[in-house]
Design a protein around this motif. Structure first.
Motif, PDB file in Angstrom:
ATOM      1  N   SER A 135      67.940  -2.572  37.035  1.00 17.45           N
ATOM      2  CA  SER A 135      69.355  -2.721  37.520  1.00 17.45           C
ATOM      3  C   SER A 135      69.639  -1.495  38.574  1.00 17.45           C
ATOM      4  O   SER A 135      70.437  -1.372  39.238  1.00 17.45           O
ATOM      5  N   THR A 136      69.052  -0.385  38.327  1.00 17.11           N
ATOM      6  CA  THR A 136      69.041   0.803  39.482  1.00 17.11           C
ATOM      7  C   THR A 136      67.885   1.397  40.091  1.00 17.11           C
ATOM      8  O   THR A 136      68.151   2.085  40.944  1.00 17.11           O
ATOM      9  N   VAL A 137      66.766   0.795  39.503  1.00 20.94           N
ATOM     10  CA  VAL A 137      65.449   1.161  40.234  1.00 20.94           C
ATOM     11  C   VAL A 137      64.936  -0.122  40.742  1.00 20.94           C
ATOM     12  O   VAL A 137      64.768  -1.112  40.198  1.00 20.94           O
ATOM     13  N   LEU A 138      64.683  -0.280  42.194  1.00 24.85           N
ATOM     14  CA  LEU A 138      64.222  -1.576  42.828  1.00 24.85           C
ATOM     15  C   LEU A 138      63.032  -1.857  42.888  1.00 24.85           C
ATOM     16  O   LEU A 138      62.546  -3.061  42.857  1.00 24.85           O
ATOM     17  N   THR A 139      62.057  -0.835  42.747  1.00 25.78           N
ATOM     18  CA  THR A 139      60.635  -0.950  42.613  1.00 25.78           C
ATOM     19  C   THR A 139      59.891  -0.175  41.892  1.00 25.78           C
ATOM     20  O   THR A 139      60.605   0.911  40.969  1.00 25.78           O
ATOM     21  N   ASP A 140      58.817  -0.718  41.021  1.00 21.96           N
ATOM     22  CA  ASP A 140      57.973  -0.037  39.935  1.00 21.96           C
ATOM     23  C   ASP A 140      57.742   1.267  40.218  1.00 21.96           C
ATOM     24  O   ASP A 140      56.880   1.609  41.105  1.00 21.96           O
ATOM     25  N   PRO A 141      58.302   2.230  39.666  1.00 18.94           N
ATOM     26  CA  PRO A 141      58.112   3.818  39.774  1.00 18.94           C
ATOM     27  C   PRO A 141      56.829   4.093  39.320  1.00 18.94           C
ATOM     28  O   PRO A 141      56.302   5.048  39.695  1.00 18.94           O
ATOM     29  N   TRP A 142      56.227   3.452  38.515  1.00 23.76           N
ATOM     30  CA  TRP A 142      54.693   3.950  37.739  1.00 23.76           C
ATOM     31  C   TRP A 142      53.544   3.727  38.798  1.00 23.76           C
ATOM     32  O   TRP A 142      52.524   4.244  38.508  1.00 23.76           O
ATOM     33  N   ARG A 143      53.799   2.961  39.934  1.00 24.55           N
ATOM     34  CA  ARG A 143      52.746   2.725  40.979  1.00 24.55           C
ATOM     35  C   ARG A 143      52.082   4.173  41.479  1.00 24.55           C
ATOM     36  O   ARG A 143      51.214   4.160  41.792  1.00 24.55           O
ATOM     37  N   SER A 144      53.098   5.093  41.364  1.00 23.73           N
ATOM     38  CA  SER A 144      52.744   6.482  41.862  1.00 23.73           C
ATOM     39  C   SER A 144      52.012   7.501  40.846  1.00 23.73           C
ATOM     40  O   SER A 144      51.585   8.347  40.993  1.00 23.73           O
ATOM     41  N   ALA A 145      51.953   6.864  39.622  1.00 20.70           N
ATOM     42  CA  ALA A 145      51.268   7.579  38.548  1.00 20.70           C
ATOM     43  C   ALA A 145      49.863   7.192  38.235  1.00 20.70           C
ATOM     44  O   ALA A 145      49.472   7.060  37.094  1.00 20.70           O
ATOM     45  N   GLY A 146      49.218   7.105  39.464  1.00 22.23           N
ATOM     46  CA  GLY A 146      47.544   7.080  39.272  1.00 22.23           C
ATOM     47  C   GLY A 146      46.894   8.282  39.020  1.00 22.23           C
ATOM     48  O   GLY A 146      47.388   9.329  39.211  1.00 22.23           O
ATOM     49  N   TYR A 147      45.621   8.193  38.695  1.00 16.84           N
ATOM     50  CA  TYR A 147      44.859   9.453  38.463  1.00 16.84           C
ATOM     51  C   TYR A 147      43.584   9.259  38.976  1.00 16.84           C
ATOM     52  O   TYR A 147      43.054   8.486  39.713  1.00 16.84           O
ATOM     53  N   THR A 148      43.283  10.547  39.315  1.00 15.20           N
ATOM     54  CA  THR A 148      41.826  10.640  40.114  1.00 15.20           C
ATOM     55  C   THR A 148      40.800  11.424  38.994  1.00 15.20           C
ATOM     56  O   THR A 148      41.212  12.597  38.518  1.00 15.20           O
TER      57      THR A 148
END
Length: 195
Positions: A135-148
């Motif tokens: 309801s407050t966040v429009l896109t999945d914020p976890w997409r930026s939580a990748g690892y190398t």
């Protein structure tokens, strides 16, 4: 001159042209020789006497993975100074036995080399949707939580420090949910419950 920064124990004056009050609650970023950020911290201001009481950040995390070969720990800490409508967390992790195929970062597959908090509250259904306040966040914020991944003493490891994840939720809302680590193909490689 608003203060001293220390490098190797030697203080260096930094002339920002700003007043001392203008540098409180700002982020200082440290870069390596390639220009990549390697560390950051939030300034607490400069005081001539005793500093005022500071707010401790609440943190929770995963200390033991119960599914898959992944080991290590994950910490989720409240982001300071945010309102309820703009809340989120900082994600930090130190993982071992991650996928060596992630040595160049995430691929094209959904959840490739990803780390996300699941709507599920147990690891058996860890492929559930990523947890955030839609309801407050429009896109999945976890997409930026990748690892190398990288090799360290014969193990495939991955680390991250204070990655901002705008979940729209504070850490208290995350307790009890499954945190999932994925391989290069997006398959579940590790899971643990946030406590």
């Amino acid at each position: 001159d608003v203060g001293m920064m220390s490098a190797g124990g030697n203080g260096q004056p930094v002339d920002t042209g700003l007043d001392r009050s203008d540098v409180r609650a700002r982020t200082i970023v440290v870069y390596d020789f390639t220009g990549s950020p390697v560390a950051c911290a939030v300034t607490h201001g400069f005081y001539s006497g005793n500093p005022p009481e500071t707010q401790l950040l609440r943190s929770v995390g995963v200390k033991h993975f119960t599914r898959g070969p992944v080991g290590g720990s994950v910490t989720l800490a409240d982001k300071p100074g945010l309102t309820a409508s703009a809340s989120g967390v900082y994600l930090s992790f130190s993982l071992s036995n991650v996928d060596p195929a992630c040595s160049k970062g995430p691929g094209a597959a959904p959840l490739s080399c990803g780390v996300h908090l699941s709507t599920s509250k147990f690891c058996g259904a860890a492929t559930a949707q990523p947890l955030f306040d839609a309801s407050t966040v429009l896109t999945d914020p976890w997409r930026s939580a990748g690892y190398t991944s990288e090799q360290n003493h014969g193990k495939n490891v991955a680390e991250a420090n204070h990655v901002p994840i705008n979940t729209g939720m504070g850490v208290d809302s995350l307790v009890g949910h499954a945190l999932v680590v994925h391989d290069f193909h997006g398959r579940v490689m590790g899971c643990g419950v946030v406590a």
